[in-house]
Write an enzyme that holds these catalytic residues in place. Structure first.
Site, PDB file in Angstrom:
ATOM      1  N   GLY A 134       4.281  11.547   0.990  1.00 45.58           N
ATOM      2  CA  GLY A 134       4.001  10.256   0.369  1.00 45.58           C
ATOM      3  C   GLY A 134       5.227   9.655  -0.322  1.00 45.58           C
ATOM      4  O   GLY A 134       6.278  10.291  -0.395  1.00 45.58           O
ATOM      5  N   MET A 144       5.696   9.112  -3.546  1.00 46.04           N
ATOM      6  CA  MET A 144       6.083   9.938  -4.686  1.00 46.04           C
ATOM      7  C   MET A 144       6.551  11.319  -4.242  1.00 46.04           C
ATOM      8  O   MET A 144       7.500  11.864  -4.789  1.00 46.04           O
ATOM      9  CB  MET A 144       4.904  10.072  -5.663  1.00 46.04           C
ATOM     10  CG  MET A 144       4.715   8.886  -6.577  1.00 46.04           C
ATOM     11  SD  MET A 144       6.212   8.475  -7.485  1.00 46.04           S
ATOM     12  CE  MET A 144       6.548  10.017  -8.312  1.00 46.04           C
ATOM     13  N   ASN A 193       0.691   8.068 -15.945  1.00 41.76           N
ATOM     14  CA  ASN A 193       2.054   7.550 -15.826  1.00 41.76           C
ATOM     15  C   ASN A 193       2.996   8.605 -16.396  1.00 41.76           C
ATOM     16  O   ASN A 193       2.815   9.045 -17.521  1.00 41.76           O
ATOM     17  CB  ASN A 193       2.210   6.231 -16.561  1.00 41.76           C
ATOM     18  CG  ASN A 193       3.529   5.559 -16.208  1.00 41.76           C
ATOM     19  OD1 ASN A 193       4.595   6.150 -16.398  1.00 41.76           O
ATOM     20  ND2 ASN A 193       3.461   4.358 -15.670  1.00 41.76           N
ATOM     21  N   HIS A 213       1.817  -4.409  -9.183  1.00 40.78           N
ATOM     22  CA  HIS A 213       2.266  -3.300  -8.333  1.00 40.78           C
ATOM     23  C   HIS A 213       2.463  -3.777  -6.897  1.00 40.78           C
ATOM     24  O   HIS A 213       1.939  -4.815  -6.499  1.00 40.78           O
ATOM     25  CB  HIS A 213       1.244  -2.154  -8.323  1.00 40.78           C
ATOM     26  CG  HIS A 213       1.367  -1.250  -9.513  1.00 40.78           C
ATOM     27  ND1 HIS A 213       0.675  -1.470 -10.673  1.00 40.78           N
ATOM     28  CD2 HIS A 213       2.118  -0.138  -9.720  1.00 40.78           C
ATOM     29  CE1 HIS A 213       0.985  -0.528 -11.546  1.00 40.78           C
ATOM     30  NE2 HIS A 213       1.853   0.298 -11.002  1.00 40.78           N
ATOM     31  N   HIS A 214       3.166  -2.957  -6.122  1.00 41.28           N
ATOM     32  CA  HIS A 214       3.429  -3.204  -4.700  1.00 41.28           C
ATOM     33  C   HIS A 214       2.127  -3.346  -3.877  1.00 41.28           C
ATOM     34  O   HIS A 214       1.056  -2.921  -4.318  1.00 41.28           O
ATOM     35  CB  HIS A 214       4.257  -2.046  -4.139  1.00 41.28           C
ATOM     36  CG  HIS A 214       3.622  -0.699  -4.376  1.00 41.28           C
ATOM     37  ND1 HIS A 214       2.721  -0.147  -3.515  1.00 41.28           N
ATOM     38  CD2 HIS A 214       3.736   0.189  -5.406  1.00 41.28           C
ATOM     39  CE1 HIS A 214       2.313   1.020  -3.967  1.00 41.28           C
ATOM     40  NE2 HIS A 214       2.914   1.246  -5.141  1.00 41.28           N
ATOM     41  N   LYS A 228      -0.610  -0.365  -3.013  1.00 48.09           N
ATOM     42  CA  LYS A 228      -1.426   0.348  -4.022  1.00 48.09           C
ATOM     43  C   LYS A 228      -2.909   0.118  -3.737  1.00 48.09           C
ATOM     44  O   LYS A 228      -3.333  -0.996  -3.485  1.00 48.09           O
ATOM     45  CB  LYS A 228      -1.060  -0.121  -5.437  1.00 48.09           C
ATOM     46  CG  LYS A 228      -1.782   0.672  -6.509  1.00 48.09           C
ATOM     47  CD  LYS A 228      -1.113   0.559  -7.857  1.00 48.09           C
ATOM     48  CE  LYS A 228      -1.867   1.333  -8.918  1.00 48.09           C
ATOM     49  NZ  LYS A 228      -1.907   2.781  -8.663  1.00 48.09           N
ATOM     50  N   THR A 244      -2.114   3.252 -15.242  1.00 53.62           N
ATOM     51  CA  THR A 244      -1.308   2.974 -16.439  1.00 53.62           C
ATOM     52  C   THR A 244      -1.951   1.865 -17.275  1.00 53.62           C
ATOM     53  O   THR A 244      -1.968   1.936 -18.513  1.00 53.62           O
ATOM     54  CB  THR A 244       0.116   2.556 -16.019  1.00 53.62           C
ATOM     55  OG1 THR A 244       0.633   3.602 -15.220  1.00 53.62           O
ATOM     56  CG2 THR A 244       1.008   2.313 -17.213  1.00 53.62           C
TER      57      THR A 244
HETATM   58  P1  NAD Z   1       1.144   7.756  -0.773  1.00 52.31           P
HETATM   59  O1  NAD Z   1      -0.071   7.253  -0.082  1.00 52.31           O
HETATM   60  O2  NAD Z   1       2.492   7.275  -0.348  1.00 52.31           O
HETATM   61  O3  NAD Z   1       1.169   9.366  -0.686  1.00 52.31           O
HETATM   62  C1  NAD Z   1       0.056  10.205  -0.805  1.00 52.31           C
HETATM   63  C2  NAD Z   1       0.306  11.454   0.065  1.00 52.31           C
HETATM   64  O4  NAD Z   1      -0.755  12.391  -0.187  1.00 52.31           O
HETATM   65  C3  NAD Z   1       0.277  11.132   1.577  1.00 52.31           C
HETATM   66  O5  NAD Z   1       1.429  11.678   2.208  1.00 52.31           O
HETATM   67  C4  NAD Z   1      -0.997  11.824   2.063  1.00 52.31           C
HETATM   68  O6  NAD Z   1      -0.908  12.323   3.396  1.00 52.31           O
HETATM   69  C5  NAD Z   1      -1.083  12.981   1.040  1.00 52.31           C
HETATM   70  N1  NAD Z   1      -2.412  13.600   1.010  1.00 52.31           N
HETATM   71  C6  NAD Z   1      -3.617  12.981   1.024  1.00 52.31           C
HETATM   72  N2  NAD Z   1      -4.599  13.918   1.051  1.00 52.31           N
HETATM   73  C7  NAD Z   1      -4.000  15.131   1.054  1.00 52.31           C
HETATM   74  C8  NAD Z   1      -4.463  16.464   1.050  1.00 52.31           C
HETATM   75  N3  NAD Z   1      -5.756  16.755   1.094  1.00 52.31           N
HETATM   76  N4  NAD Z   1      -3.556  17.483   1.012  1.00 52.31           N
HETATM   77  C9  NAD Z   1      -2.236  17.222   0.988  1.00 52.31           C
HETATM   78  N5  NAD Z   1      -1.718  15.955   0.987  1.00 52.31           N
HETATM   79  C10 NAD Z   1      -2.594  14.936   1.008  1.00 52.31           C
HETATM   80  O7  NAD Z   1       0.905   7.470  -2.307  1.00 52.31           O
HETATM   81  P2  NAD Z   1       1.965   7.423  -3.511  1.00 52.31           P
HETATM   82  O8  NAD Z   1       2.476   6.039  -3.698  1.00 52.31           O
HETATM   83  O9  NAD Z   1       2.936   8.552  -3.371  1.00 52.31           O
HETATM   84  O10 NAD Z   1       0.983   7.713  -4.741  1.00 52.31           O
HETATM   85  C11 NAD Z   1       0.161   8.853  -4.793  1.00 52.31           C
HETATM   86  C12 NAD Z   1      -0.694   8.806  -6.040  1.00 52.31           C
HETATM   87  O11 NAD Z   1       0.142   8.891  -7.199  1.00 52.31           O
HETATM   88  C13 NAD Z   1      -1.507   7.515  -6.218  1.00 52.31           C
HETATM   89  O12 NAD Z   1      -2.745   7.853  -6.815  1.00 52.31           O
HETATM   90  C14 NAD Z   1      -0.657   6.691  -7.166  1.00 52.31           C
HETATM   91  O13 NAD Z   1      -1.384   5.745  -7.894  1.00 52.31           O
HETATM   92  C15 NAD Z   1      -0.137   7.799  -8.067  1.00 52.31           C
HETATM   93  N6  NAD Z   1       1.071   7.483  -8.836  1.00 52.31           N
HETATM   94  C16 NAD Z   1       1.131   7.976 -10.098  1.00 52.31           C
HETATM   95  C17 NAD Z   1       2.264   7.806 -10.853  1.00 52.31           C
HETATM   96  C18 NAD Z   1       2.335   8.466 -12.219  1.00 52.31           C
HETATM   97  O14 NAD Z   1       3.346   8.301 -12.917  1.00 52.31           O
HETATM   98  N7  NAD Z   1       1.318   9.230 -12.613  1.00 52.31           N
HETATM   99  C19 NAD Z   1       3.356   7.102 -10.334  1.00 52.31           C
HETATM  100  C20 NAD Z   1       3.281   6.608  -9.023  1.00 52.31           C
HETATM  101  C21 NAD Z   1       2.127   6.819  -8.276  1.00 52.31           C
END
Ligand code: NAD
Length: 256
Positions: free
Chosen positions: A11, A13, A113, A145-146, A149, A156
């Site tokens: 993903g 992140m 966050n 956000h982008h 999302k 946050t």
């Molecule tokens: P993304 O969709 O780019 O990535 C998610 C990844 O998780 C994908 O590669 C997907 O294949 C994988 N995935 C899904 N189900 C799975 C499973 N069962 N086992 C293993 N992998 C699995 O999303 P992103 O932009 O990277 O964001 C991910 C999450 O993090 C979202 O909920 C987003 O809101 C959150 N986020 C939180 C913060 C923070 O600071 N807490 C910052 C950015 C994003």
């Protein structure tokens, strides 16, 4: 060196986490890169879909996936007694109780966050909302956000809403106005309003406005790189790895 396992390694992140761990800036190395399917990243890193094996190869795990996946990871972390840092947003109340239940068996860290700036902002919002009374100041939270999302309002924005509610000693669920459309009537006193923008490549902007008659106070945070979330999550993993079972947040780590 602490071995960190990345859940959601393919993903946005996940890739950022792989690159930060690979940078050598932390006393950490990759335990396992885990995603839904086996494969190899563009720069040759192996991705496994064998989640249990990935947990076994790691001292601590970081999860940025999706709520359904995080649910499974939390159970596995409790069964395998592995500390788990969760950044996934869009969790429901039932998930949050599952996190608390798992934290009786192993260390669980949750932050909607992971940036220092946003967590400092939340602590400022709580202070300001304690000082500015609801009869004189309306609280509105705006987030952008982008376009990729999938959940809204952002985790946050909800975190900031909770901080504002805490400052006013009210329950966010009672005060929250998540959206407005049509003849919604005048604003109820004490409401905490949310508005949402989605578009382009915005990494994450949040503004909490305290709007009074004749003046406004605005507290804003703008993220321009996902690296801040990845670095915050890696710091949290290094901090969490030797902690006893329990539920931890950024407030505990940053002593805010
Ligand atoms: P993304 O969709 O780019 O990535 C998610 C990844 O998780 C994908 O590669 C997907 O294949 C994988 N995935 C899904 N189900 C799975 C499973 N069962 N086992 C293993 N992998 C699995 O999303 P992103 O932009 O990277 O964001 C991910 C999450 O993090 C979202 O909920 C987003 O809101 C959150 N986020 C939180 C913060 C923070 O600071 N807490 C910052 C950015 C994003």
């Amino acid at each position: 060196m602490t071995k960190i396992g990345i859940l959601g390694a393919r993903g946005r992140m996940g890739q950022m986490l792989l690159s930060e761990i690979g940078s050598g800036a932390f006393k950490a190395e990759l335990g396992a890169a885990i995603d839904r399917a086996d494969g190899v990243t563009d720069n040759g890193m192996t991705i496994t879909a064998d989640t249990a094996a990935g947990f076994g190869a790691s001292d601590v795990l970081i999860d940025f996936t999706a709520p359904a996946a995080t649910r499974m990871h939390v159970e596995l972390a409790a069964d395998m007694k592995k500390p788990l840092v969760i950044g996934t947003t869009g969790l429901e109340e039932v998930d949050e109780s599952a996190l608390k239940a798992a934290s009786e068996k192993s260390a669980v860290f949750y932050a909607a966050n992971m940036s220092l700036g946003v967590n400092l902002l939340a602590s400022l919002v709580e202070k300001v909302s304690k000082i500015l009374p609801p009869e004189d100041f309306d609280i509105e939270i705006f987030e952008a956000h982008h376009k990729h999302k999938v959940d809204a309002p952002s985790g946050t924005a909800l975190l900031l809403g909770q901080a504002a509610a805490l400052g006013r000693d009210v329950d966010l669920q009672d005060a929250m106005v998540p959206a407005r459309f049509g003849q919604v009537g005048a604003r109820p006193e004490g409401a905490i309003g949310f508005s949402v923008f989605r578009g382009g490549d915005v990494v994450g902007d949040h503004t909490v406005t305290f709007a009074g008659e004749g003046e406004r106070v605005e507290l804003t945070h703008k993220a321009s790189s996902r690296a801040i979330f990845a670095r915050g999550a890696i710091r949290a993993a290094l901090w969490l790895k030797d902690k006893q079972a329990g539920f931890y947040t950024m407030r505990d780590m940053l002593d805010l």
